[in-house]
Design a protein around this motif. Structure first.
Motif: not given
Length: 288
Positions: A49-55, A3-10
Motif C-alpha cells: 500500500a501507498n498511503p499517500r494515495f489517499g490524500p 496489505v493483502a486485503t479485500f475492500s469495498l469502496v462505495a
C-alpha cells in the motif's frame, strides 16, 4: 508494506455518503487502507500500500479529476504502481478499481456505478464477486450495514487466504460527524480480533446507540421521571425528592448522567427522550 486485503469502496445514492469497508490478515488494516472525504470521494489503497494515495487521490478528485485522471497521476508519480492495488469512488458515483500486474494472486477487482470492490492474496475471484452481489442486492439497507454485509459476504466466500486479523469501516457524510462539526461519522476498527468483521457489526450497533441522533422522542411519564430522579439521586447528581415532576434540577442532573454515559448526541435537554436512550438507561440502572 504488503496489505493483502479485500475492500469495498462505495457511495450511497440516497444520501451521498461515502464509505470504505475492509478486512485483512494484517494488523490494524484501518490505519492504512481507507480514506474518505464528504462531497469528494473515497479510496482504499492496498497491496504494498501507498498511503499517500489517499490524500493525493482525494485532492485530485476535489480539483475535478476523473477516476481515470487519478490513476494516470499515480502512474506518473509512483514507480511501484504495478505492485499496488486501489479502488475509488467519487462523490458523483464514478468508480475505478486498479490491480497492478505484480500484485500477489489471486488479485483483481470489479467496479460499477457507485462501487469499487478489490482484493489481493485472496482465495479467488469469488470473494470480490460476492461483495458486489451482496452490496447490490442489499439496496435499501442502511449504508453502513450494507457495506458490512458485503464485507461479510466476501469473508464467507473465502476472504484473505492467509486468514483473519483486522477489519475497518469508515463512512463520511456532510455534517454527520460528532457534534455536527465534521464529516467522519463512522470510523470503527477491529485491529486484532479472531472475528474482525463480526466485531465491526457489534461496534456499529454500539455506535448507533451512543452517537446516532434520534428522529423521534416522547415525553417521560410521571412514573419514569420518578424512577429517573431516584437514579439521579443515587448517583449524587440530584438532591431533590422523587416527586415525578420534570423540573430544572432534574433536567440538569439528567444532562450530567447522559454525559457520563456518552449519550450526549442523543439527548440535549428537555422532558422528551428517545426510546433507545430510555431503554439503555433502564437496563443500566434497573427499572423499578
Amino acid at each position: 508494506m504488503v496489505v493483502a486485503t479485500f475492500s469495498l469502496v462505495a457511495r450511497d445514492p440516497e444520501t451521498g455518503d461515502l464509505g470504505v469497508a475492509v478486512a485483512s490478515k494484517f494488523l490494524a488494516v484501518g490505519a492504512v487502507v481507507p480514506f474518505a472525504r464528504a462531497g469528494v470521494g473515497a479510496i482504499a489503497t492496498q497491496s504494498y500500500a501507498n498511503p499517500r494515495f489517499g490524500p493525493q487521490g482525494l485532492a485530485l478528485l476535489e480539483q475535478g479529476a476523473s477516476p481515470e485522471g487519478v490513476l494516470e497521476a499515480f502512474r506518473r508519480t509512483d514507480p511501484g504502481l504495478e505492485r499496488r492495488q486501489f479502488g475509488l469512488v467519487s462523490a458523483k458515483g464514478e468508480a475505478l478499481t486498479f490491480t497492478g500486474a505484480e500484485c500477489h494472486p489471486w488479485a483483481g477487482g470489479l467496479s460499477g456505478e457507485g462501487y469499487a470492490a478489490q482484493g489481493n492474496l485472496l482465495s479467488g475471484p469469488e470473494v470480490v464477486e460476492a461483495m458486489v452481489e451482496t452490496f447490490l442486492r442489499e439496496e435499501g439497507t442502511p449504508f453502513p450495514e450494507r457495506l458490512l454485509l458485503a464485507l461479510k459476504a466476501g469473508e464467507a466466500a473465502g476472504g484473505d487466504k492467509r486468514g483473519k486479523q483486522s477489519a475497518a469501516l469508515l463512512v463520511v457524510g456532510e455534517g454527520k460527524g460528532y457534534g455536527g462539526l465534521w464529516d467522519r461519522y463512522i470510523d470503527l476498527r477491529a485491529d486484532d480480533h479472531p472475528e474482525p468483521v463480526d466485531e465491526l457489526f457489534r461496534l456499529l450497533s454500539l455506535h448507533r446507540l451512543l452517537f446516532e441522533r434520534p428522529r423521534e422522542k416522547r415525553p417521560l411519564t410521571e412514573e419514569e421521571v420518578r424512577w429517573l430522579q431516584r437514579v439521579l439521586r443515587a448517583q449524587g447528581l440530584y438532591a431533590g425528592e422523587a416527586h415525578g415532576v420534570f423540573d430544572r434540577a432534574t433536567e440538569e442532573a439528567l444532562l450530567a448522567l447522559v454525559g457520563m454515559e456518552n449519550l450526549e448526541e442523543r439527548y440535549g435537554g428537555g422532558p422528551e427522550v428517545d426510546e433507545a436512550t430510555l431503554a439503555y438507561l433502564k437496563e443500566r440502572y434497573p427499572w423499578s
